[in-house]
Design an enzyme around this catalytic site. Structure first.
Site, PDB file in Angstrom:
ATOM      1  N   LYS A 182      38.345  54.439  29.857  1.00  0.00           N
ATOM      2  CA  LYS A 182      37.119  53.671  30.106  1.00  0.00           C
ATOM      3  C   LYS A 182      37.178  53.017  31.481  1.00  0.00           C
ATOM      4  O   LYS A 182      37.977  52.113  31.697  1.00  0.00           O
ATOM      5  CB  LYS A 182      36.911  52.578  29.052  1.00  0.00           C
ATOM      6  CG  LYS A 182      35.520  51.917  29.219  1.00  0.00           C
ATOM      7  CD  LYS A 182      35.386  50.573  28.557  1.00  0.00           C
ATOM      8  CE  LYS A 182      35.712  49.415  29.462  1.00  0.00           C
ATOM      9  NZ  LYS A 182      34.731  49.167  30.559  1.00  0.00           N
ATOM     10  N   GLY A 234      43.791  44.552  34.020  1.00  0.00           N
ATOM     11  CA  GLY A 234      42.639  43.661  34.115  1.00  0.00           C
ATOM     12  C   GLY A 234      43.055  42.220  33.960  1.00  0.00           C
ATOM     13  O   GLY A 234      44.189  41.855  34.267  1.00  0.00           O
ATOM     14  N   SER A 235      42.142  41.417  33.440  1.00  0.00           N
ATOM     15  CA  SER A 235      42.389  39.977  33.367  1.00  0.00           C
ATOM     16  C   SER A 235      43.385  39.623  32.266  1.00  0.00           C
ATOM     17  O   SER A 235      43.500  40.325  31.258  1.00  0.00           O
ATOM     18  CB  SER A 235      41.081  39.230  33.125  1.00  0.00           C
ATOM     19  OG  SER A 235      40.651  39.413  31.795  1.00  0.00           O
ATOM     20  N   THR A 236      44.075  38.505  32.465  1.00  0.00           N
ATOM     21  CA  THR A 236      45.049  38.034  31.479  1.00  0.00           C
ATOM     22  C   THR A 236      44.365  37.707  30.149  1.00  0.00           C
ATOM     23  O   THR A 236      44.907  37.992  29.079  1.00  0.00           O
ATOM     24  CB  THR A 236      45.802  36.813  32.035  1.00  0.00           C
ATOM     25  OG1 THR A 236      46.589  37.254  33.155  1.00  0.00           O
ATOM     26  CG2 THR A 236      46.740  36.210  31.007  1.00  0.00           C
ATOM     27  N   GLY A 239      43.766  40.872  28.359  1.00  0.00           N
ATOM     28  CA  GLY A 239      45.077  41.396  27.977  1.00  0.00           C
ATOM     29  C   GLY A 239      45.630  40.724  26.722  1.00  0.00           C
ATOM     30  O   GLY A 239      46.171  41.378  25.828  1.00  0.00           O
ATOM     31  N   CYS A 290      45.293  42.176  42.008  1.00  0.00           N
ATOM     32  CA  CYS A 290      46.118  41.416  41.050  1.00  0.00           C
ATOM     33  C   CYS A 290      47.353  40.817  41.723  1.00  0.00           C
ATOM     34  O   CYS A 290      47.775  39.716  41.416  1.00  0.00           O
ATOM     35  CB  CYS A 290      46.590  42.307  39.896  1.00  0.00           C
ATOM     36  SG  CYS A 290      45.272  43.194  39.081  1.00  0.00           S
ATOM     37  N   GLU A 387      43.958  32.154  39.213  1.00  0.00           N
ATOM     38  CA  GLU A 387      43.707  33.367  39.991  1.00  0.00           C
ATOM     39  C   GLU A 387      42.237  33.377  40.403  1.00  0.00           C
ATOM     40  O   GLU A 387      41.344  33.394  39.561  1.00  0.00           O
ATOM     41  CB  GLU A 387      44.029  34.612  39.156  1.00  0.00           C
ATOM     42  CG  GLU A 387      43.833  35.887  39.946  1.00  0.00           C
ATOM     43  CD  GLU A 387      44.218  37.142  39.175  1.00  0.00           C
ATOM     44  OE1 GLU A 387      44.771  38.062  39.793  1.00  0.00           O
ATOM     45  OE2 GLU A 387      43.959  37.195  37.960  1.00  0.00           O
TER      46      GLU A 387
END
Length: 476
Positions: A182, A234-236, A239, A290, A387
């Site tokens: 994706k 991707g983002s924490t 995740g 990142c 971030e």
């Protein structure tokens, strides 16, 4: 005398974007089961580039079934046969690299010199590298005859759309797995062009499936009971949600998440070289990286000299049309991302950090943010902890190497770090104490398919790239 600036635009004519694209399932482009579509927009102009099918739960199921069916024959092929397909894909990527670079710049907003000189060569290199591993898996250090896992569900971000695809798909195919991928909703086009490359390379049907969509599409893929392996960049926050949703299943997971990399400059560092490294570290791809060096830790005795040189350099960066070969700073990827960067920068000012932005004219349409740095930053400031994922640098100082290490490690993240010094012994001593998956010395943001990449702490787990990157796709 000074020469006037002359634009050097790359031609849009090298890429032919269709008015609409379907999902790529079982070797064919097809509409979404429910007929839903969404538009993808160019961040530098806000023009609609194309309309793309939006994958739903039924489409995910169809794609996973296709990948499962293809897995039997694909995994049974000798490694040397699988390698031929990967070599073919790598060569086609090289042949079409100009077209793909322009496409990526249009859909993502990053400068053409980055897509052309960094992204595309690395994309091809990853496929070449893992093609070389396909018939040598017995010698990868994971025992004799390691087996593939099955169907890999892969979710990638918008900051390096084609490169993240290569990081995920190349090792998966080399090890005999099949893939449902994706792409990010703001950058689906290069993945759909890659689907065409798979057909051009004669890749068997169902080995690679591409499902554009939003977060719920990704969630349906991650949670599908017949997916054996989940890979996410991707983002924490996302995740963590993925880790929770696969807990208790037998799915193998790798997560490459956020970062707040420290770029440490010692008093004996070559200043001009360090300045270039700082610029690369945080303003490459508009800081939407990142592993960006978003925290500059500079030794107190050279702080003023370094900041003067850095501000001079930032004043020469050219912001504007990403298709212009002279552009250094392109567009922010989306209105949503621009709003996030803007809000965090305003928080930095409100908390008392001193803001400086490079003098530059922002275009009237599109999503733009001037290169910015904050001084008088403490470790308690939001801009030193969160971030930002934009062209914003926070500057902190230190006096001793121990203080530099303590400040560098004082973060929930642990993806990357940089060290600038003339002394090799200091590089090794400091690097050994940094809790970061990648430590660069006298350089920054250098990538290579032979070298593993990944993080500690809230930057995720697992490694991509190198021999280590094979493990995530093998039953070891």
């Amino acid at each position: 005398m000074t020469f006037e600036y002359a634009p050097a635009p790359e031609s849009r004519a090298v890429v032919d974007i269709a008015p609409s694209y379907g999902l790529f399932i079982d070797g064919e482009f097809t509409e979404a089961a429910d007929g839903k579509v969404f538009k993808t927009v160019s961040p530098s102009t806000e023009e609609v580039l194309s309309e793309v099918a939006l994958a739903g739960k039924d489409d995910v199921d169809r794609a996973v079934k296709a990948a499962r069916k293809a897995f039997e024959k694909w995994s049974a092929l000798p490694g040397s046969e699988r390698a031929k397909y990967l070599f073919r894909i790598a060569r086609i990527i090289q042949e079409r690299s100009r077209e793909l670079a322009v496409l990526e710049t249009l859909d993502n907003g990053k400068p053409i010199k980055e897509t052309r000189d960094a992204d595309l060569p690395l994309v091809a290199a990853h496929f070449f590298y893992y093609a070389g591993w396909a018939d040598k898996l017995d010698h990868a250090g994971y025992g004799a005859n390691p087996r593939p896992l099955g169907v890999a569900g892969q979710v990638i971000p918008w900051n390096f759309p084609l490169l993240m695809l290569a990081w995920k798909i190349a090792p998966a195919l080399a090890t005999g797995n099949t893939v449902v991928l994706k792409p990010a909703e703001t950058t689906p086009l290069s993945a759909l062009f890659f689907a065409d490359i798979c057909r051009q390379a004669g890749l068997p049907r169902g080995v690679v499936n591409i499902l554009p969509g939003y977060g719920d599409t990704g969630a349906a893929l991650v949670n599908h009971p017949d997916v054996n392996k989940v890979a996410f960049t991707g983002s924490t926050a996302v995740g963590k949600a993925i880790a929770r949703s696969v807990a208790g299943t037998d799915k193998k997971v790798t997560l490459e998440l956020g970062g707040k990399g420290a770029n440490i400059v010692f008093d004996d560092a070559p200043i001009d070289q360090a300045v270039e490294g700082i610029v690369t570290g945080i303003f490459f791809n508009q800081g939407q990286v990142c592993c960006a060096g978003s925290r500059l830790l500079v030794q107190e005795s050279i702080q003023d000299e370094l900041l003067d040189a850095l501000k001079r350099r930032l004043s020469t960066l050219r912001l504007g049309d990403p298709l212009d070969k002279n552009t250094d700073i392109g567009a922010i990827n989306s209105a949503e991302q621009l709003a996030r960067i803007t809000a965090l920068a305003e928080t930095g000012e409100a908390e008392g950090a001193e803001r400086w932005s490079a003098p530059c004219e922002l275009p009237s349409s599109g999503y733009w943010f001037a290169p910015t740095l904050f001084t008088n930053v403490t470790q308690a400031h939001t801009v030193a902890r969160d971030e930002i994922f934009g062209p914003v640098l926070s500057v902190l100082s230190f006096r001793t190497p121990d203080e530099a290490v303590a400040k560098a490690n004082n973060t929930q993240y642990g993806l990357s770090a940089g060290i600038w010094t003339e002394k090799g012994s200091r590089i090794l001593a400091v690097a050994n104490k940094l809790r970061a998956g990648v430590v660069w010395a006298n350089t920054f943001n250098k990538f290579d398919p032979t070298s593993p990449f990944g993080g500690y702490k809230e930057s995720g787990y697992g490694r991509e790239g190198g021999r280590h990157g094979l493990e995530a796709y093998l039953d070891v």
